[in-house]
Scaffold this active site. Structure first.
Site, PDB file in Angstrom:
ATOM      1  N   LYS A   1      28.266  36.943  18.586  1.00 28.85           N
ATOM      2  CA  LYS A   1      27.786  35.830  17.751  1.00 28.85           C
ATOM      3  C   LYS A   1      26.258  35.743  17.750  1.00 28.85           C
ATOM      4  CE  LYS A   1      29.405  31.682  18.925  1.00 28.85           C
ATOM      5  NZ  LYS A   1      29.234  31.871  20.199  1.00 28.85           N
TER       6      LYS A   1
ATOM      7  N   THR B   1      24.153  38.104  18.603  1.00 26.72           N
ATOM      8  CA  THR B   1      23.656  39.339  17.989  1.00 26.72           C
ATOM      9  C   THR B   1      23.658  39.216  16.467  1.00 26.72           C
ATOM     10  OG1 THR B   1      24.572  40.559  19.859  1.00 26.72           O
ATOM     11  CG2 THR B   1      23.983  41.845  17.919  1.00 26.72           C
TER      12      THR B   1
ATOM     13  N   ARG C   1      20.311  28.992  21.600  1.00 23.31           N
ATOM     14  CA  ARG C   1      20.206  28.318  22.895  1.00 23.31           C
ATOM     15  C   ARG C   1      19.513  29.216  23.917  1.00 23.31           C
ATOM     16  NH1 ARG C   1      26.225  26.867  24.342  1.00 23.31           N
ATOM     17  NH2 ARG C   1      26.558  28.891  23.385  1.00 23.31           N
TER      18      ARG C   1
ATOM     19  N   LYS D   1      28.684  36.897  32.348  1.00 22.72           N
ATOM     20  CA  LYS D   1      28.299  37.160  30.968  1.00 22.72           C
ATOM     21  C   LYS D   1      27.126  38.108  30.833  1.00 22.72           C
ATOM     22  CE  LYS D   1      27.023  34.694  26.735  1.00 22.72           C
ATOM     23  NZ  LYS D   1      26.626  33.423  26.154  1.00 22.72           N
TER      24      LYS D   1
ATOM     25  N   ALA E   1      29.408  24.421  25.793  1.00 17.77           N
ATOM     26  CA  ALA E   1      30.079  24.279  24.504  1.00 17.77           C
ATOM     27  C   ALA E   1      31.469  23.662  24.624  1.00 17.77           C
ATOM     28  CB  ALA E   1      30.173  25.633  23.821  1.00 17.77           C
TER      29      ALA E   1
ATOM     30  N   PHE F   1      30.968  29.318  21.535  1.00 22.34           N
ATOM     31  CA  PHE F   1      32.385  29.692  21.517  1.00 22.34           C
ATOM     32  C   PHE F   1      32.897  29.854  20.083  1.00 22.34           C
ATOM     33  CE2 PHE F   1      32.615  27.448  25.864  1.00 22.34           C
ATOM     34  CZ  PHE F   1      32.344  28.624  26.540  1.00 22.34           C
TER      35      PHE F   1
ATOM     36  N   PHE G   1      31.915  47.984  15.594  1.00 24.82           N
ATOM     37  CA  PHE G   1      31.931  48.786  16.824  1.00 24.82           C
ATOM     38  C   PHE G   1      32.245  50.238  16.432  1.00 24.82           C
ATOM     39  CE2 PHE G   1      32.066  44.699  18.697  1.00 24.82           C
ATOM     40  CZ  PHE G   1      31.813  44.809  20.052  1.00 24.82           C
TER      41      PHE G   1
ATOM     42  N   TRP H   1      23.807  45.749  15.114  1.00 28.04           N
ATOM     43  CA  TRP H   1      23.646  46.142  16.517  1.00 28.04           C
ATOM     44  C   TRP H   1      22.998  47.530  16.600  1.00 28.04           C
ATOM     45  CZ3 TRP H   1      24.836  49.969  19.947  1.00 28.04           C
ATOM     46  CH2 TRP H   1      24.722  49.653  21.318  1.00 28.04           C
TER      47      TRP H   1
END
Length: 555
Positions: free
Chosen positions: A70, A72, A93, A104, A272, A300, A380, A408
């Site tokens: 998200k 990214t 954030r 994480k 969140a 989230f 991906f 990405w």
């Protein structure tokens, strides 16, 4: 290359040049080194009467161990909008040290869609979280001190509501006994620690509009209850002024840059689930005054983050989002379709189709708020053409569009299709944003509205004690507050193992808490952890300095 290697190789510009892209004068940038700065309160006040730019929200499907990307995508879309000639900024954030050293890793994006300086952002940054920790614990210290020196407010020490905080995962501090050791140390009582991002002070900083509003909200924090059950506020023990002083600099948004030298506001970071999971109102509203397009995210999946962004942040700050990007991955669809994490590299179109129900639910939910949605398929290398097409076909059948994004690996060049489509959505003027419920709806009906319309639950289970508490708060003048639903992020239900788009379930309410300063009622459904623990193999084990003195292991 790893994320940190890509970030370290970045060709960063002096922060004054980044600010100049938004016409922020260098004298209004308070530098923290060469590559990050705070935007001055005086400058923010000077642009308040300008018209707003266009606000775009990035949200996602329910998170899975496969990862969705998200942040990214938020960073990539901001770069993409700049690449097609729009004056765009992103708002995200700040990272918490707890998750960074826990499971994480970092929170600055990934690949060629990152915010830099990555190491600083994921560690101490400009000290905002430390200021919040200090302000919160000053309040806790003043509360215990007040009780020790005579307890003028007649506080019932069995009903002290305030816990202490620290910005680290430490399960040993979840539940403790404080003030042991004799008369000089106070009155022994049960206490505990939450992680800093769960502090009401964090939520307040992220919803306050200026220093006066900050102090008013801090003063309204309920710290304990008297023997007659009436609340004791932070202002009653005269803590609000000193807390505001500690937070004076932390209130000013931080400006940094993406790998492509585009402006990024990184400020605040409430949980969140226990809180509203969005960056600060100060950062978002400032960005809207100086940029034509502002891309922000909410924590989230859309059932938590987007709902709270709309019903809490937008309601309280008067924001009107014009488009929503829902991030999904082929891998996440497969997991929702029943595929184990170790098997995600194998093509399975049927599992993708089965897992798309989760995505479809989020598309329907976002549209309930009157905002058009597009799906960003975060690419991906293991994704096959047939799997990507299955997602695109499914989304089209739901009246939306899915766009494959390769930011990405390629930076802005891999996301220009999405950027162009977002501009079309915004310029088409189709948004008619409205929150899900009105301010004057009774609190329990607000809970039921979210549970039925967003989670698709049949009923909300709450005993008489909880219902009576809500009615009491309504009688005290808190009935117009929004509700902040605290539940697992992994499912529409309160059971983290139920993936997909379940129906026919119930939402049990275990507890309700009044965050009077932040301005919402927290509704705890199921087991919610406000002080996480470290995993068996924490990320911290792989973090260190190499022979060149550079940080390794952050990701």
């Amino acid at each position: 290359m790893s994320d940190i290697e890509i970030a370290r190789a970045a060709n960063k510009k002096p922060i004054q040049e980044v600010g100049a892209k938004l016409d922020i004068p260098s004298e209004h940038l308070l530098p923290y080194g060469h590559d990050k700065a705070k935007v001055s309160a005086d400058y923010i006040a000077s642009v308040r009467d300008r018209p707003d730019g266009h606000l775009i929200l990035v949200t996602a499907v329910n998170p899975t161990p496969a990862g969705e990307g998200k942040t990214t995508t938020t960073v990539g879309l901001g770069d993409g909008l700049n690449a097609i000639g729009k004056r765009a900024a992103i708002c995200i954030r700040e990272a918490s040290l707890g998750p960074c050293f826990g499971m994480k890793g970092g929170a600055a994006g990934g690949g060629y869609a990152q915010v830099v300086p990555m190491e600083d952002m994921n560690l101490h940054f400009t000290g905002d979280f430390h200021a919040i920790t200090s302000a919160h614990n000053l309040l806790a210290a003043m509360l215990d001190n007040h009780i020790y020196w005579g307890n003028e407010q007649d506080i019932d020490i069995r009903r002290v509501a305030l816990r202490r905080v620290m910005d680290m995962n430490d399960r040993a501090l979840r539940q403790i006994v404080a003030s042991l050791g004799g008369v000089a140390n106070g009155f022994p009582r049960e206490a505990g620690f939450d992680i800093t991002v769960a502090s009401e002070v964090m939520a307040i900083l992220c919803l306050a509009t200026d220093l006066a509003d900050l102090q008013r909200r801090l003063g309204a924090i309920i710290v304990a209850y008297r023997r007659d059950r009436t609340p004791v506020y932070a202002r009653d023990i005269k803590a609000d002024g000193a807390m505001t002083v500690l937070l004076k600099d932390a209130m000013q948004p931080n400006l940094v840059q993406t790998l492509e030298n585009n402006p990024a506001f990184v400020h605040g970071g409430p949980f969140a689930n226990i809180a509203h999971g969005c960056n600060s109102v100060m950062a978002t509203t400032t960005a809207l005054k100086v940029a034509d397009y502002v891309v922000t995210e909410a924590g989230f999946g859309a059932d938590l983050g987007a709902e709270k962004f709309f019903d809490i942040k937008c309601r309280k700050a008067g924001l009107s989002p014009e488009a929503v990007v829902i991030v999904a991955t082929v891998r996440a669809m497969k997991m929702n379709g029943g595929v184990a994490k170790d098997d995600l590299g194998t093509e399975n179109v049927e599992a993708v189709r089965a897992g798309c129900d989760n995505l479809g639910r989020h598309i329907e939910n976002v549209k309930q708020f009157g905002v058009p949605a597009v799906v960003a398929i975060n690419h991906f290398v293991t994704d096959t053409d047939a799997e990507v097409q299955a997602v695109m076909d499914y989304v089209e059948s739901h009246g939306s569009r899915a766009i494959l994004c390769r930011h990405w690996a390629e930076g802005s060049a891999g996301i220009t299709d999405l950027a162009n489509h977002v501009v079309e959505m915004v310029e088409g003027g189709g948004a008619q944003f409205a929150p899900l419920y009105s301010d004057d709806m009774p609190l329990f009906e607000k809970i039921e509205t979210v549970a039925r319309r967003i989670y698709r639950a049949d009923e909300v289970l709450a005993d008489a004690r909880i219902r009576d508490q809500l009615k009491q708060w309504e009688a005290q003048g808190y009935g117009d507050l929004p509700v902040c639903m605290a539940k697992t992020q992994y499912s529409f239900t309160t059971d983290p193992t139920r993936r997909g788009a379940p129906t026919g379930h119930s939402v049990p309410v275990r507890e309700v808490r009044l965050s009077a300063g932040a301005g919402f009622v927290v509704v705890i459904c199921g087991e919610i952890m406000t002080m996480p623990g470290l995993p068996k193999v924490p990320s911290a084990e792989a973090i260190g300095l190499n022979d060149a003195g550079e940080i390794e292991g952050l990701f």
